[in-house]
Design an enzyme around this catalytic site. Structure first.
Site, PDB file in Angstrom:
ATOM      1  N   GLU A  90       0.820  -1.204   0.000  1.00 60.93           N
ATOM      2  CA  GLU A  90       0.000   0.000   0.000  1.00 60.93           C
ATOM      3  C   GLU A  90       0.858   1.260   0.000  1.00 60.93           C
ATOM      4  O   GLU A  90       1.950   1.279   0.565  1.00 60.93           O
ATOM      5  CB  GLU A  90      -0.853   0.033   1.269  1.00 60.93           C
ATOM      6  CG  GLU A  90      -1.803  -1.131   1.349  1.00 60.93           C
ATOM      7  CD  GLU A  90      -2.600  -1.125   2.642  1.00 60.93           C
ATOM      8  OE1 GLU A  90      -3.163  -2.170   2.955  1.00 60.93           O
ATOM      9  OE2 GLU A  90      -2.647  -0.087   3.332  1.00 60.93           O
ATOM     10  N   CYS A 103       3.348   8.302   1.266  1.00 63.57           N
ATOM     11  CA  CYS A 103       3.793   7.334   2.269  1.00 63.57           C
ATOM     12  C   CYS A 103       3.986   6.018   1.532  1.00 63.57           C
ATOM     13  O   CYS A 103       3.029   5.482   0.972  1.00 63.57           O
ATOM     14  CB  CYS A 103       2.701   7.219   3.344  1.00 63.57           C
ATOM     15  SG  CYS A 103       2.987   5.881   4.503  1.00 63.57           S
ATOM     16  N   CYS A 110       5.673  -7.401   7.282  1.00 62.23           N
ATOM     17  CA  CYS A 110       6.678  -6.966   8.259  1.00 62.23           C
ATOM     18  C   CYS A 110       6.895  -8.094   9.259  1.00 62.23           C
ATOM     19  O   CYS A 110       5.968  -8.814   9.608  1.00 62.23           O
ATOM     20  CB  CYS A 110       6.172  -5.717   8.985  1.00 62.23           C
ATOM     21  SG  CYS A 110       7.386  -5.037  10.141  1.00 62.23           S
ATOM     22  N   CYS A 114       4.136  -5.890  15.676  1.00 63.04           N
ATOM     23  CA  CYS A 114       3.521  -4.988  16.667  1.00 63.04           C
ATOM     24  C   CYS A 114       2.025  -5.338  16.752  1.00 63.04           C
ATOM     25  O   CYS A 114       1.367  -5.528  15.720  1.00 63.04           O
ATOM     26  CB  CYS A 114       3.714  -3.532  16.251  1.00 63.04           C
ATOM     27  SG  CYS A 114       5.457  -3.110  16.054  1.00 63.04           S
ATOM     28  N   CYS A 117      -0.814  -3.252  14.854  1.00 54.50           N
ATOM     29  CA  CYS A 117      -0.560  -2.913  13.452  1.00 54.50           C
ATOM     30  C   CYS A 117      -1.116  -3.967  12.497  1.00 54.50           C
ATOM     31  O   CYS A 117      -0.794  -5.160  12.634  1.00 54.50           O
ATOM     32  CB  CYS A 117       0.946  -2.757  13.249  1.00 54.50           C
ATOM     33  SG  CYS A 117       1.416  -2.495  11.536  1.00 54.50           S
ATOM     34  N   GLY A 157       5.991  -2.413   6.373  1.00 54.27           N
ATOM     35  CA  GLY A 157       7.377  -2.853   6.501  1.00 54.27           C
ATOM     36  C   GLY A 157       8.212  -1.998   7.428  1.00 54.27           C
ATOM     37  O   GLY A 157       7.841  -0.881   7.787  1.00 54.27           O
ATOM     38  N   GLU A 158       9.342  -2.565   7.832  1.00 53.58           N
ATOM     39  CA  GLU A 158      10.289  -1.873   8.705  1.00 53.58           C
ATOM     40  C   GLU A 158      11.507  -1.493   7.851  1.00 53.58           C
ATOM     41  O   GLU A 158      12.306  -2.360   7.483  1.00 53.58           O
ATOM     42  CB  GLU A 158      10.676  -2.804   9.871  1.00 53.58           C
ATOM     43  CG  GLU A 158      11.863  -2.346  10.696  1.00 53.58           C
ATOM     44  CD  GLU A 158      11.784  -0.883  11.150  1.00 53.58           C
ATOM     45  OE1 GLU A 158      10.755  -0.456  11.688  1.00 53.58           O
ATOM     46  OE2 GLU A 158      12.782  -0.171  10.940  1.00 53.58           O
ATOM     47  N   SER A 189      10.662   6.093   9.101  1.00 55.78           N
ATOM     48  CA  SER A 189      10.092   5.701  10.393  1.00 55.78           C
ATOM     49  C   SER A 189      10.558   4.300  10.783  1.00 55.78           C
ATOM     50  O   SER A 189      10.533   3.384   9.961  1.00 55.78           O
ATOM     51  CB  SER A 189       8.563   5.721  10.280  1.00 55.78           C
ATOM     52  OG  SER A 189       7.975   5.317  11.482  1.00 55.78           O
ATOM     53  N   SER A 212       9.083   5.090  16.279  1.00 53.46           N
ATOM     54  CA  SER A 212       7.793   4.648  16.827  1.00 53.46           C
ATOM     55  C   SER A 212       8.026   4.170  18.252  1.00 53.46           C
ATOM     56  O   SER A 212       8.475   3.049  18.473  1.00 53.46           O
ATOM     57  CB  SER A 212       7.230   3.521  15.966  1.00 53.46           C
ATOM     58  OG  SER A 212       7.091   3.976  14.650  1.00 53.46           O
ATOM     59  N   LEU A 213       7.725   5.038  19.202  1.00 53.45           N
ATOM     60  CA  LEU A 213       8.023   4.713  20.602  1.00 53.45           C
ATOM     61  C   LEU A 213       6.815   4.041  21.250  1.00 53.45           C
ATOM     62  O   LEU A 213       6.910   2.925  21.760  1.00 53.45           O
ATOM     63  CB  LEU A 213       8.423   5.997  21.334  1.00 53.45           C
ATOM     64  CG  LEU A 213       9.012   5.848  22.719  1.00 53.45           C
ATOM     65  CD1 LEU A 213      10.226   4.930  22.742  1.00 53.45           C
ATOM     66  CD2 LEU A 213       9.401   7.227  23.290  1.00 53.45           C
ATOM     67  N   HIS A 214       5.712   4.729  21.259  1.00 50.74           N
ATOM     68  CA  HIS A 214       4.411   4.166  21.661  1.00 50.74           C
ATOM     69  C   HIS A 214       4.272   3.712  23.108  1.00 50.74           C
ATOM     70  O   HIS A 214       3.193   3.225  23.489  1.00 50.74           O
ATOM     71  CB  HIS A 214       3.978   3.005  20.748  1.00 50.74           C
ATOM     72  CG  HIS A 214       3.893   3.349  19.301  1.00 50.74           C
ATOM     73  ND1 HIS A 214       3.404   4.544  18.837  1.00 50.74           N
ATOM     74  CD2 HIS A 214       4.245   2.656  18.186  1.00 50.74           C
ATOM     75  CE1 HIS A 214       3.451   4.556  17.518  1.00 50.74           C
ATOM     76  NE2 HIS A 214       3.963   3.428  17.096  1.00 50.74           N
ATOM     77  N   ASN A 288      -5.435   3.827  15.459  1.00 51.41           N
ATOM     78  CA  ASN A 288      -6.478   3.387  14.527  1.00 51.41           C
ATOM     79  C   ASN A 288      -6.920   2.003  14.944  1.00 51.41           C
ATOM     80  O   ASN A 288      -6.080   1.122  15.121  1.00 51.41           O
ATOM     81  CB  ASN A 288      -5.904   3.264  13.114  1.00 51.41           C
ATOM     82  CG  ASN A 288      -5.777   4.601  12.445  1.00 51.41           C
ATOM     83  OD1 ASN A 288      -6.773   5.277  12.221  1.00 51.41           O
ATOM     84  ND2 ASN A 288      -4.551   4.989  12.149  1.00 51.41           N
ATOM     85  N   CYS A 331      -1.738   2.253   6.990  1.00 48.63           N
ATOM     86  CA  CYS A 331      -1.289   1.168   6.122  1.00 48.63           C
ATOM     87  C   CYS A 331      -1.563  -0.228   6.665  1.00 48.63           C
ATOM     88  O   CYS A 331      -1.580  -0.453   7.844  1.00 48.63           O
ATOM     89  CB  CYS A 331       0.189   1.337   5.816  1.00 48.63           C
ATOM     90  SG  CYS A 331       0.407   2.386   4.398  1.00 48.63           S
TER      91      CYS A 331
HETATM   92  N1  SAH Z   1       7.825  -0.093  10.593  1.00 47.02           N
HETATM   93  C1  SAH Z   1       7.972   1.294  10.741  1.00 47.02           C
HETATM   94  C2  SAH Z   1       7.261   2.100   9.681  1.00 47.02           C
HETATM   95  C3  SAH Z   1       5.925   1.603   9.242  1.00 47.02           C
HETATM   96  S1  SAH Z   1       4.653   1.689  10.446  1.00 47.02           S
HETATM   97  C4  SAH Z   1       7.564   1.733  12.132  1.00 47.02           C
HETATM   98  O1  SAH Z   1       6.985   0.940  12.851  1.00 47.02           O
HETATM   99  O2  SAH Z   1       7.858   2.863  12.501  1.00 47.02           O
HETATM  100  C5  SAH Z   1       4.250   3.427  10.371  1.00 47.02           C
HETATM  101  C6  SAH Z   1       3.697   3.994  11.648  1.00 47.02           C
HETATM  102  O3  SAH Z   1       2.345   3.562  11.831  1.00 47.02           O
HETATM  103  C7  SAH Z   1       4.445   3.588  12.888  1.00 47.02           C
HETATM  104  O4  SAH Z   1       4.656   4.700  13.730  1.00 47.02           O
HETATM  105  C8  SAH Z   1       3.493   2.607  13.515  1.00 47.02           C
HETATM  106  O5  SAH Z   1       3.754   2.430  14.867  1.00 47.02           O
HETATM  107  C9  SAH Z   1       2.175   3.227  13.190  1.00 47.02           C
HETATM  108  N2  SAH Z   1       1.007   2.363  13.343  1.00 47.02           N
HETATM  109  C10 SAH Z   1       0.870   1.072  13.010  1.00 47.02           C
HETATM  110  N3  SAH Z   1      -0.366   0.625  13.305  1.00 47.02           N
HETATM  111  C11 SAH Z   1      -1.027   1.686  13.824  1.00 47.02           C
HETATM  112  C12 SAH Z   1      -2.342   1.864  14.333  1.00 47.02           C
HETATM  113  N4  SAH Z   1      -3.222   0.857  14.370  1.00 47.02           N
HETATM  114  N5  SAH Z   1      -2.686   3.093  14.790  1.00 47.02           N
HETATM  115  C13 SAH Z   1      -1.805   4.122  14.770  1.00 47.02           C
HETATM  116  N6  SAH Z   1      -0.546   4.011  14.304  1.00 47.02           N
HETATM  117  C14 SAH Z   1      -0.160   2.799  13.847  1.00 47.02           C
HETATM  118 FE1  SF4 Z   2       6.128  -3.497  11.337  1.00 52.80          FE
HETATM  119 FE2  SF4 Z   2       5.978  -0.871  11.815  1.00 52.80          FE
HETATM  120 FE3  SF4 Z   2       3.762  -2.403  11.786  1.00 52.80          FE
HETATM  121 FE4  SF4 Z   2       5.503  -2.660  13.779  1.00 52.80          FE
HETATM  122  S1  SF4 Z   2       4.295  -0.837  13.283  1.00 52.80           S
HETATM  123  S2  SF4 Z   2       4.543  -4.339  12.642  1.00 52.80           S
HETATM  124  S3  SF4 Z   2       7.427  -2.341  12.721  1.00 52.80           S
HETATM  125  S4  SF4 Z   2       5.082  -1.973  10.055  1.00 52.80           S
END
Ligand code: SAH
Ligand code: SF4
Length: 343
Positions: A90, A103, A110, A114, A117, A157-158, A189, A212-214, A288, A331
């Site tokens: 995507e 984007c 990936c 997480c 995600c 993807g990462e 990212s 992406s700290l979270h 999301n 995504c």
């Molecule tokens: N793998 C990389 C980049 C792709 S993910 C990373 O994790 O940073 C892009 C961003 O979307 C990241 O900050 C990720 O944590 C965030 N993300 C993934 N799923 C999400 C969700 N359900 N709600 C909000 N952000 C989300």
């Molecule tokens: Fe992969 Fe980024 Fe999604 Fe984590 S948030 S599963 S690193 S794409």
């Protein structure tokens, strides 16, 4: 066969001159490639013998539009692209006052898993090549008849788990002969692949690193982001500080706010302690909701409370504007629906 879009311009020049063609032909070929031609025969100012050579030895990576969704709210466009082997990723194109941002994805799926995600939940198939990353931009520009000025590597993807291809992509996309999108207009990212953050820092590229700290504690972060079991928060922050020191660039920390998981005032205070004094900015994103997870986004009061607590300790934070909310612009979700036969 040679993946011609993944070649640096000097590599293409060498390929041509080694085979008896003039060096200046490389620039002509590159200008066709950035327009998104699908075959060498469309390169009308190239002599027939060179077209024949290219057809025999090279191929053009292409991102084919499988699905396209346009937001009725803000004209955000989401694509599902397929590649030569039918794997799909995507990409999302957003319009801001300063221009268009895309984007893009860096892997099919990936490995990082997480728990919030959609991409992480659907597993990993393969890395994308540099040309497949470029092709997403070229296809979107061609389809929308626009010039894209900013790129974020925040799709599926990462990026730091596909390091060499991503670096190649960054070097090509920012070069004058290619799309000429400068590093200052690119954001990468990462979920926190610590050794690769050091490698990236040493390259001193002028891109923006988004981390992406979270979560502010290892306990919370390890339950939502498995990478944290390999590299703890303190190791990650140390790497971020090194990145800032080397590049003098401000880091963006992404923080998806999840109701009752990571959004208490105590979490905000811990986050502030972690980041205070650093050259950084925090992007708060109401999570999301993804099918198959129980996660619910934090309410407005929680979001405001976070901004205030962080602000008092000198850490700037903003709640990120959500674009394309009617087309599931985050995504991983379109691909899942597509696979399940939902669209
Ligand atoms: N793998 C990389 C980049 C792709 S993910 C990373 O994790 O940073 C892009 C961003 O979307 C990241 O900050 C990720 O944590 C965030 N993300 C993934 N799923 C999400 C969700 N359900 N709600 C909000 N952000 C989300
Ligand atoms: Fe992969 Fe980024 Fe999604 Fe984590 S948030 S599963 S690193 S794409």
């Amino acid at each position: 066969m040679i993946d011609i879009v993944s070649l640096y311009s000097f590599e293409l020049e060498k390929l041509l001159t080694d085979n008896g063609f003039q060096k200046f032909r490389a620039n002509q070929v590159l200008s066709w490639l950035k327009k998104g031609v699908l075959s060498f025969s469309q390169m009308t100012n190239i002599p027939a013998d060179l077209i024949g050579f290219l057809e025999t030895n090279c191929y053009i990576s292409h991102a084919e539009i499988e699905r396209k969704l346009v937001s009725k709210i803000d004209h955000t466009v989401k694509y599902l692209f397929s590649f030569n082997d039918n794997e799909c990723v995507e990409s999302v194109v957003m319009k801001y006052h300063h221009g268009y941002t895309i984007c893009i994805s860096t892997q099919v799926g990936c490995k990082m898993g997480c728990t919030f995600c959609a991409t992480g939940m659907s597993g990993y198939s393969r890395d994308l090549t540099a040309s497949e990353m470029l092709a997403q931009i070229v296809s979107a520009q061609k389809d929308l008849e626009i010039r894209i000025s900013n790129v974020v590597l925040m799709g599926m993807g990462e990026p730091l788990d596909n390091f060499d291809n991503v670096i190649k992509f960054l070097n090509i996309v920012s070069s004058e002969q290619s799309l000429n999108i400068g590093m200052r207009h690119i954001t990468l990212s990462t979920c926190g692949v610590v050794p690769k953050i050091y490698d990236l820092a040493d390259m001193k590229l002028q891109l923006t690193l988004s981390v992406s700290l979270h979560a502010p504690t290892d306990y919370i972060r390890s339950t939502t982001m498995p990478i944290n079991k390999a590299y703890s928060i303190s190791e990650l922050i140390r790497a971020c500080k090194y990145y800032i020191e080397k590049t003098k660039r401000r880091i963006s920390f992404e923080y998806a706010m999840i109701d009752s998981v990571n959004d208490t005032d105590e979490c905000a205070r811990k986050l502030a302690d972690l980041l205070s004094g650093m050259l950084c900015h925090v992007n708060l994103i109401p999570v999301n909701s993804v099918k198959g997870t129980e996660y619910v986004k934090s309410n407005i009061q929680r979001q405001q409370s976070f901004v205030e607590i962080l602000g008092k300790k000198g850490v700037t934070a903003t709640v990120r504007r959500t674009l394309g909310s009617d087309i599931n612009a985050s995504c991983g979700q379109l691909k899942r629906k597509h696979k399940e036969g939902g669209i």
